[in-house]
Design a protein around this motif. Structure first.
Motif, PDB file in Angstrom:
ATOM      1  N   ASN A  34       0.870  -1.520  -0.131  1.00  0.00           N
ATOM      2  CA  ASN A  34      -0.096  -0.061  -0.109  1.00  0.00           C
ATOM      3  C   ASN A  34       1.248   1.389   0.065  1.00  0.00           C
ATOM      4  OD1 ASN A  34       1.084  -0.070   3.094  1.00  0.00           O
ATOM      5  ND2 ASN A  34      -0.763  -0.813   3.415  1.00  0.00           N
ATOM      6  N   SER A 169      -3.583   0.158  15.466  1.00  0.00           N
ATOM      7  CA  SER A 169      -4.256  -0.319  14.151  1.00  0.00           C
ATOM      8  C   SER A 169      -4.207  -1.831  14.723  1.00  0.00           C
ATOM      9  CB  SER A 169      -2.676  -0.537  13.889  1.00  0.00           C
ATOM     10  OG  SER A 169      -1.565  -1.482  15.269  1.00  0.00           O
ATOM     11  N   PHE A 202      -6.785   4.458   4.740  1.00  0.00           N
ATOM     12  CA  PHE A 202      -6.737   3.923   6.338  1.00  0.00           C
ATOM     13  C   PHE A 202      -5.689   4.238   7.817  1.00  0.00           C
ATOM     14  CE2 PHE A 202      -8.054  -0.607   8.600  1.00  0.00           C
ATOM     15  CZ  PHE A 202      -7.447  -0.121   9.698  1.00  0.00           C
ATOM     16  N   TRP A 223       1.239  -4.489   8.240  1.00  0.00           N
ATOM     17  CA  TRP A 223       0.406  -3.760   7.562  1.00  0.00           C
ATOM     18  C   TRP A 223       0.226  -3.228   6.574  1.00  0.00           C
ATOM     19  CZ3 TRP A 223       2.720   0.723  11.475  1.00  0.00           C
ATOM     20  CH2 TRP A 223       2.432   0.070  12.563  1.00  0.00           C
ATOM     21  N   ILE A 226      -2.645  -4.223   3.627  1.00  0.00           N
ATOM     22  CA  ILE A 226      -4.346  -3.556   3.930  1.00  0.00           C
ATOM     23  C   ILE A 226      -4.204  -2.194   2.198  1.00  0.00           C
ATOM     24  CG2 ILE A 226      -5.612  -1.481   4.527  1.00  0.00           C
ATOM     25  CD1 ILE A 226      -4.013  -2.135   7.339  1.00  0.00           C
ATOM     26  N   LEU A 230      -2.094   3.972   3.927  1.00  0.00           N
ATOM     27  CA  LEU A 230      -1.932   3.350   4.962  1.00  0.00           C
ATOM     28  C   LEU A 230      -1.167   5.261   5.877  1.00  0.00           C
ATOM     29  CD1 LEU A 230      -2.396   1.218   8.173  1.00  0.00           C
ATOM     30  CD2 LEU A 230       0.298   0.766   6.653  1.00  0.00           C
ATOM     31  N   CYS A 253       5.831   5.552  11.129  1.00  0.00           N
ATOM     32  CA  CYS A 253       5.123   5.130  11.030  1.00  0.00           C
ATOM     33  C   CYS A 253       5.267   3.550  12.386  1.00  0.00           C
ATOM     34  CB  CYS A 253       4.274   4.706  10.397  1.00  0.00           C
ATOM     35  SG  CYS A 253       3.336   5.867   9.039  1.00  0.00           S
TER      36      CYS A 253
END
Length: 267
Positions: A34, A169, A202, A223, A226, A230, A253
């Motif tokens: 992502n 998360s 997200f 992650w 997704i 993100l 992050c």
């Protein structure tokens, strides 16, 4: 014969274990990275909107909110501010009436909201509730898919913006684990079919406590599946939402997440 320093021996052991376990292998359930998806979402607009979402839920320990917005609200901070203020007022009204204490999720106007239920609902994850992958057969059903389908006339897929915000998360062992009954990614991806992928996000604030010791590499590999860009959002001044990238060593992050993967240390 020269003897290795104990710390060097430890790192060699970790590296050897990493090679044996092939920690760098991409997970078999991968959708796509992502961090490489195109996005038209303005990070300042996203920040302004989610500040109001956070205020609307106040100090609720864990919740998820799925929202459809006019596309311009994801591009222009001033419009995001207006939409956010409206959502904040509605969220406060939902909480003041105790609706979330009685129902596992609320569908109202252009948003859905769920909290992490207590007592008999301790196995429910708020984000799984909204997507519909609740770990209770009596309540199964893709609630998000139905929600989006009923809003298509008001928020056309080619002229709207979808924001999914989970304060904490998704948990790697449940919501991002394809072998879990609360796995959210396939249903999330299916729900968003037809909606413009450039205007989906997200977002989250905290890393899940139980995920932190697993290391940045393992967390990122979950992650990154997704199926939308993100973002991690901070609400203390200066408030900001930043897009997550695949650089595990210098990516904010991953603040709060321990470096415990040999790949983080040895490339």
């Amino acid at each position: 014969m020269e003897t290795l320093h104990p710390r060097a021996s430890l790192w060699l052991l970790v590296l050897g274990t990493a090679v044996l376990l092939d920690l760098g292998t991409q997970p078999i359930w991968g959708i796509e990275d992502n961090s490489k998806l195109l996005t038209g979402i303005n990070e300042k607009a996203l920040t302004r909107f989610l500040i109001h979402v956070k205020r609307g839920m106040n100090d609720t320990p864990q919740y998820a909110v799925a929202t459809l917005l006019p596309r311009a609200a994801c591009q222009q901070p001033a419009l995001a501010e207006q939409e956010g203020a409206t959502i904040q007022k509605r969220l406060r009204d939902v909480r003041a009436k105790g609706k979330l204490d009685r129902d596992f999720y609320i569908n109202q106007d252009n948003f859905m909201v769920a909290i992490l239920q207590k007592g008999e609902y301790t196995t429910w994850h708020a984000e799984a509730v909204l997507v519909g992958t609740i770990n209770t057969p009596d309540f199964r059903g893709n609630f998000l898919e139905r929600f989006l389908a009923t809003k298509k006339q008001q928020y056309p897929p080619n002229n709207s913006c979808f924001i999914f915000f989970s304060l904490i998360s998704p948990c790697l062992d449940y919501c991002l684990n394809p072998n879990s009954s609360t796995y959210i990614l396939s249903d999330l991806e299916r729900s968003l079919q037809g909606f413009d992928s450039r205007f989906q996000a997200f977002a989250f604030k905290y890393a899940y406590e139980e995920d932190k010791p697993k290391g940045k590499k393992q967390v990122w590999e979950a992650w990154r599946q997704i199926p939308m860009p993100l973002f991690r959002c901070f609400f203390y001044p200066p408030a900001s939402c930043m897009r997550c990238n695949n650089k595990t060593l210098d990516n904010r992050c991953f603040d709060e997440i321990w470096q415990f993967s040999a790949k983080d240390y040895f490339g």
